[in-house]
Every structure is written in C-alpha cells, then in structure tokens.
Design a protein around this motif. Structure first.
Motif, PDB file in Angstrom:
ATOM      1  N   ARG A  15      -0.033   9.854   4.923  1.00  0.00           N
ATOM      2  CA  ARG A  15      -0.887   8.716   4.839  1.00  0.00           C
ATOM      3  C   ARG A  15      -2.513   8.777   4.976  1.00  0.00           C
ATOM      4  O   ARG A  15      -3.266   8.394   4.334  1.00  0.00           O
ATOM      5  CB  ARG A  15      -0.443   7.654   5.163  1.00  0.00           C
ATOM      6  N   ILE A  21      -8.416   4.424  -1.512  1.00  0.00           N
ATOM      7  CA  ILE A  21      -8.211   3.711  -3.131  1.00  0.00           C
ATOM      8  C   ILE A  21      -9.256   3.932  -3.869  1.00  0.00           C
ATOM      9  O   ILE A  21     -10.383   3.829  -3.543  1.00  0.00           O
ATOM     10  CB  ILE A  21      -8.092   2.297  -2.739  1.00  0.00           C
ATOM     11  N   GLY A 148      -0.383  -4.812  -7.695  1.00  0.00           N
ATOM     12  CA  GLY A 148      -0.452  -4.684  -6.103  1.00  0.00           C
ATOM     13  C   GLY A 148       0.292  -3.445  -5.647  1.00  0.00           C
ATOM     14  O   GLY A 148      -0.061  -2.772  -4.949  1.00  0.00           O
ATOM     15  N   ARG A 151      -1.534  -0.117  -6.962  1.00  0.00           N
ATOM     16  CA  ARG A 151      -2.983  -0.281  -6.064  1.00  0.00           C
ATOM     17  C   ARG A 151      -2.507   0.508  -4.571  1.00  0.00           C
ATOM     18  O   ARG A 151      -3.479   1.147  -4.254  1.00  0.00           O
ATOM     19  CB  ARG A 151      -3.458  -1.441  -5.960  1.00  0.00           C
ATOM     20  N   ARG A 152      -1.602   0.126  -4.185  1.00  0.00           N
ATOM     21  CA  ARG A 152      -1.175   0.461  -2.728  1.00  0.00           C
ATOM     22  C   ARG A 152      -0.574   1.849  -2.588  1.00  0.00           C
ATOM     23  O   ARG A 152      -1.149   2.150  -1.649  1.00  0.00           O
ATOM     24  CB  ARG A 152      -0.319  -0.649  -2.274  1.00  0.00           C
ATOM     25  N   TYR A 153       0.463   1.944  -3.276  1.00  0.00           N
ATOM     26  CA  TYR A 153       1.071   3.253  -3.192  1.00  0.00           C
ATOM     27  C   TYR A 153       0.664   4.207  -4.070  1.00  0.00           C
ATOM     28  O   TYR A 153       0.754   5.573  -3.777  1.00  0.00           O
ATOM     29  CB  TYR A 153       2.689   2.961  -3.358  1.00  0.00           C
ATOM     30  N   ARG A 155      -2.803   4.134  -4.728  1.00  0.00           N
ATOM     31  CA  ARG A 155      -4.238   4.064  -4.265  1.00  0.00           C
ATOM     32  C   ARG A 155      -5.191   4.357  -5.192  1.00  0.00           C
ATOM     33  O   ARG A 155      -6.286   5.097  -5.162  1.00  0.00           O
ATOM     34  CB  ARG A 155      -4.514   5.153  -3.094  1.00  0.00           C
ATOM     35  N   TYR A 195       9.010  -3.912  -3.050  1.00  0.00           N
ATOM     36  CA  TYR A 195       7.715  -3.822  -2.526  1.00  0.00           C
ATOM     37  C   TYR A 195       7.913  -4.046  -1.041  1.00  0.00           C
ATOM     38  O   TYR A 195       7.352  -3.380  -0.126  1.00  0.00           O
ATOM     39  CB  TYR A 195       6.857  -4.957  -2.973  1.00  0.00           C
ATOM     40  N   ARG A 199       7.099  -1.534   2.232  1.00  0.00           N
ATOM     41  CA  ARG A 199       6.204  -2.045   3.218  1.00  0.00           C
ATOM     42  C   ARG A 199       6.973  -1.970   4.981  1.00  0.00           C
ATOM     43  O   ARG A 199       6.262  -1.737   5.574  1.00  0.00           O
ATOM     44  CB  ARG A 199       6.042  -3.558   3.164  1.00  0.00           C
ATOM     45  N   ASP A 202       6.582   1.626   5.711  1.00  0.00           N
ATOM     46  CA  ASP A 202       5.112   1.599   6.196  1.00  0.00           C
ATOM     47  C   ASP A 202       5.149   1.192   7.748  1.00  0.00           C
ATOM     48  O   ASP A 202       4.586   2.144   8.607  1.00  0.00           O
ATOM     49  CB  ASP A 202       4.194   0.849   5.357  1.00  0.00           C
TER      50      ASP A 202
END
Length: 612
Positions: A15, A21, A148, A151-153, A155, A195, A199, A202
């Motif tokens: 990570r 991003i 969402g 975008r998060r995973y 980036r 999701y 998380r 994470d």
C-alpha cells in the motif's frame, strides 16, 4: 516474524509503495453530474407503466394481505355476509399476517425489503412512483458507491469516473430501478458489504481491530441475505478471497463473529420464527415441479420456458446472462445470433488478439507494421461472408476477445500486490453468482433459475472490469483505438436502443413485457369509484374461477378475489362503499347505481390484457 505479521507487513508495504490517487480536474463536479444523470435516467417514466405481477406481490405483502384472502376470511368469506367495505379490508393486521403474505407470494424471501417499504409507504403513500422510489434511490447510490470503491482501491479518479458513468447508463440498473422489488436494495447492500470487507482488511493490515466495521459488515450481510437469499453468493466470494490471500487468525475470528452476529440477530429468527422456515420446503417443492415441467411441458406451462438441464440447454440459457454483465457484449444470445455465428466471431477475434499481442500493441502507432493495421479490422468484418445472420452485433462479438485482452493488459499493468488481489476479488464477484445458478440448474435438473435478475449481484463488479477495459483502450496505439472506438460506437447504438425499449416497455428480458403497459388500472378504477360512488351504490368485482399452480397458491376459494383486493388498496381506508364479488363475469368492475340500478362499467380488463 510470524505468518500474521508477514502478511500484514506485505500488505502495508504494497500500500505504501502504491502511488497516490491519480487526480482528475473537476472530479467532484463531474461526479455530481453523473449522479444527476443516473437519477434522471431512473426517474424517467418511472411511474408510467402499471405494476407488473411481482410488484403487486410486493404491494400486498407490505400491507400484510394474502392473495385470495387466506387471512381475510371475515372480509370475503363469512357465511351469509353478502358485501364488504374498504374499511373492513383495511382493518389492522397482526405480524403473523405479514409473515403469511410473504410466505404465500415470495416463499419467505425478502423480509428486509418489505420492512423498509412498509415504513416508506407510511411516510410517502401508496402511489406507483412512491413504492418504486426506494429502488430508484438505491440504484443511484450504487453509482456513487462504485465510484468510491474504485477511487480508493485503484487510486484513480479518472477510472472511478469512467466506472460511475458506465453504472449510470447500465440498462439492468435502470430497468430494475423501475420495479418495486428487492433487487436494487440488495445489490447495494452486497456492494456495501464488499466495501466494508475491504475496509476491514485495510484496518487489520494496520494492526487495528475495527469493531465498528465488523458490526456494519455483519449487518449488511444479514440485511442483504434477508433482501434476497442469493445475496449470500457475494459473501461466499469474500470467504474464498480470505482463504486465498489472508493468513491472519484474528481477521478470521472477527469475520466469523460478524457473520455469527448477523445470523443470530436477524437471519436465524426469521428462519426459526418467521416465514423463512417455509423457504427450503417451498424450494424443494418448486424444484420438483419445475423439473417435471422441464421434461413434460417445457414451453406452455404458465411459468415460461423451462428446459431440462442438459449441457446444451445450460450453455444456451447462460450465454445471454454472461454477455449482459458487460456493456460491450450486451445483447448476445444464441436465439438471435446463432451459436455457430458466435463461435466464428470469437475465433476471428482471437486471431486478431494473437496478431495484436505479437505485432500490434507497441506504444507508438508508427512502430506498428502496416499489415497489422489492415489485418485486425479485416478479421473483425470478414466473418460476414460466413455468418448465417447479418447483424452488426456480430462485429461487436468479434471484438470481444480484444476487449478481454485489454483486461489482461490492465491486470499485468498493476505491480502492487493489493491491486492484483483486488482484481482477483472482482473476477470472483463477477462469475460466482452465475456459476452458482448453473450449479443449481444441474442439481435440480432444470434451467428455470438461470435468469438475469438472479445474476444481478455481479453487475457492479462487471462494470468495474468494464471500466478497466475502457481505460486501457485509451493507452493503445492510434489504429487500435480507432478500431475499438468504432466497435463501441456500434454497441452504443444497441445500448441506446435497449434503453428506449425498456422505457417503452418493449424489452421483455428487462421489463417482463413486450407491449406497452397502461397506467395502473387498479388505481384508475379506484379513482373512478371514488368520483362516482354515492350512498346506496354497489361495486361489483369480476371473480373468475381460480386455477392454482401449486399448493401455496391453493387457498380457500374457488373464485378469485384478486381484482377486489388490488382495487381496495387504492380506496380510502375509512370508506364504507358496498362491494360484492360477481362470479357471473370475469373482466369488468361495475358500479351499480342504487336508485336506478344502472350498471356503469368502471374498468374492463379485457381478459389478461390489462392485468399484466
């Protein structure tokens, strides 16, 4: 270092090594625009068409009403009682009536959706738009949640916007947003569950124990399962992913507690004390019924086409399910294009992929040999000399191997372990629900369950894979971008045509009807009754003989009261209109004027024409 700490260290290192991003100008403004477009596409004509059969079931279930009067004997079947009133029809109903209604019309499925819709109706009323609005909102929220997650995973804001835009125009999401059924809500909950699952991983990689996320995940699991039982296939994929990539015992314990909490608090009580206890009994009965019909009466049985679960029939039924998961292959079927033609198209497309991979995927277009630039489009169109059906869809079909090759290029581009693992999860989530349907078809001996709406849980993840494909096309040599852009333009025409047919009620696969439905006839009839009824009048409802298709539908009356039930749903709850069943005719709601005896036709259903 322990296995647990090694796994956590590797995940954190991956990570940290990931780039920040990738930004995109005006991302927030573009996202708002996409969400507004999604909402508009879902609101458009959302209340034009009358309720179809399953939506009627939804409506009566939310009011605790069993079709054909199983729990309304005192209203319709009291000996010597010759009439009934809306006030009697609308009397308060205990919880057991709601449970019985769900058992009768939905085999004990979807109590969480019915509970939500019951509360929604209390606040916003019983109009067609009102009962469809939760589906519209959940379908729109799916678009935002896909943004969402991507975008998060991944980036990447550009990729997230592409995926959100694809979700906004996805025909499945638009069509099912117009249905007062559980699908949009349950798909959103399973996507939310995915999701939350990511998380949790994470936070565990950071060495934290996210109690709140565990609770939220368990709740999403329970509500999704009680929204539609097949939602469990998505959570099964989460389990497979854990077995493949996670060696952290505490994560297994936490996830196990999440599942256990959801089961004990919500799922188990429904199966033990509620309607869920009849589910497996009914499923076993239906499996036997459909299996018998598949071998004795596969076409004219009242349930649609039910074929024996041979390899050929399963392939025939599943090809449209697989193809419709992706916008670039939507609409392929053996019925319209022929299996032989699809094989030829895929073979030519595969040959094009071999050439592209070997000679034509260089970074600069000028480095690509001229013969490659000619050979690739030639392979895509040469099949028209061999096809037995001349359809532009076969041009798109020939390009499918190239689109899949783009997905391969996207996958090898990611060096970070976390992104590659996320791709594996996306593939699992895309294919497992449909594989489960195929497995159940083999087990039960019939193909009835291989249907699009049951694979709907895969659509969000197929859309993300489609976004990766589209993004990768932008990075190809110019000649290939032009070729694939032309193919996508052709497919865009078919997608636009499909959306038009959905709005016009001419897409049976998505709307279950091939003709334009008029506005809800029961609401129309109720409005006319309210406008014309005077004290002393009597409303007569058609009451044809019943023909129950199974034991669940077999109730206490030989004459149907459904038209009376549906119409009374739209009449005032305190009204004392005199109403009777008329077993002498089958199609017309009639108002008999008390003073003159004049008979006024309130509505004529004309057989099944307006009963949907």
């Amino acid at each position: 270092m322990t296995h647990t700490s090694i796994a956590a260290h590797q995940t954190i290192s991956a990570r940290r090594s990931s780039p920040v991003i990738t930004p995109f100008p005006y991302t927030r403004l573009l996202l708002i625009g996409i969400l507004l477009m999604a909402l508009f596409l879902r609101l458009h004509k959302a209340s034009v068409h009358g309720l179809y059969l399953d939506e009627k079931f939804t409506l009566v279930n939310t009011q605790g009403i069993s079709l054909e009067g199983y729990n309304q004997h005192d209203v319709f079947f009291t000996p010597g009682k010759t009439y009934f009133t809306p006030k009697e029809f609308w009397k308060e109903k205990p919880l057991k009536d709601y449970i019985r209604a769900i058992i009768q019309t939905d085999i004990g499925n979807s109590p969480s959706h019915y509970a939500l819709l019951w509360a929604w109706i209390k606040v916003f009323g019983l109009s067609d738009l009102s009962i469809r609005m939760p589906s519209i909102l959940f379908s729109t929220l799916i678009v935002g949640l896909i943004f969402g997650m991507v975008r998060r995973y991944f980036r990447s804001e550009p990729l997230a916007l592409i995926c959100a835009a694809l979700a906004a125009v996805e025909p499945f999401f638009i069509a099912y947003s117009h249905m007062a059924r559980n699908y949009c809500m349950t798909i959103f909950l399973t996507l939310l569950g995915t999701y939350l699952f990511l998380r949790i991983l994470d936070r565990r990689a950071e060495g934290k124990q996210p109690i709140g996320l565990y609770i939220a995940y368990g709740l999403s699991f329970a509500l999704a399962t009680l929204g539609h039982y097949l939602a469990i296939t998505i959570f099964f994929c989460h389990g497979i992913y854990l077995l493949l990539f996670n060696r952290d015992l505490k994560t297994y314990i936490g996830m196990g507690m999440s599942y256990l909490g959801g089961v004990v608090s919500l799922v188990l009580p429904w199966f033990v004390f509620g309607g869920g206890k009849y589910t497996f009994q009914t499923l076993a009965y239906q499996a036997k019924l459909y299996g018998g019909l598949a071998h004795t009466n596969p076409y004219n049985n009242g349930f649609g086409i039910i074929l024996p679960a041979t390899v050929g029939n399963i392939v025939k039924k599943s090809i449209p399910i697989w193809s419709d998961l992706f916008l670039f292959s939507n609409g392929f079927s053996t019925e319209t294009l022929a299996f032989r033609n699809l094989i030829i198209a895929f073979a030519l497309g595969t040959a094009a992929v071999v050439i592209i991979h070997r000679f034509g995927s260089r970074a600069h277009d000028q480095n690509t040999p001229g013969w490659v630039k000619l050979a690739v489009p030639t392979l895509l169109v040469v099949g028209f000399a061999l096809y037995t059906v001349q359809s532009a869809r076969l041009l798109v079909a020939a390009a499918v191997p190239i689109f899949l090759y783009m997905l391969y290029l996207a996958s090898i581009r990611y060096r970070a372990q976390s992104k590659r693992q996320f791709l594996v999860l996306l593939v699992l989530l895309t294919i497992v629900p449909t594989l489960f349907l195929i497995l159940m078809a083999v087990r039960n001996g019939h193909t009835y369950g291989i249907t699009q709406r049951y694979s709907g849980f895969s659509f969000p993840y197929a859309i993300i894979l489609g976004g990766l494909i589209l993004q990768r096309i932008f990075h190809q040599p110019l000649y290939l971008k032009v070729i694939l852009a032309a193919v996508l333009l052709v497919q865009s025409y078919f997608i636009g045509e499909l959306l038009y047919r959905i709005y016009e009620d001419q897409a049976p696969k998505y709307t279950y009807y091939g003709r334009y439905r008029i506005k809800n006839p029961y609401n129309t009839a109720a409005e006319r009754i309210k406008a014309q009824y005077a004290p002393g009048d009597t409303v007569l409802y058609p009451s044809p003989r019943t023909a129950p298709r199974d034991e669940v539908e077999n109730t206490y009356t030989r004459h149907s009261i459904i038209d009376a039930q549906y119409t009374n749903l739209y009449l005032p709850k305190d009204a004392t209109y005199y109403q009777r069943l008329d077993t002498t005719q089958t199609d017309r709601i009639i108002l008999v004027k008390g003073q003159s005896g004049k008979r006024v036709v309130i509505f004529d259903f004309e057989g099944t024409k307006y009963r949907y």
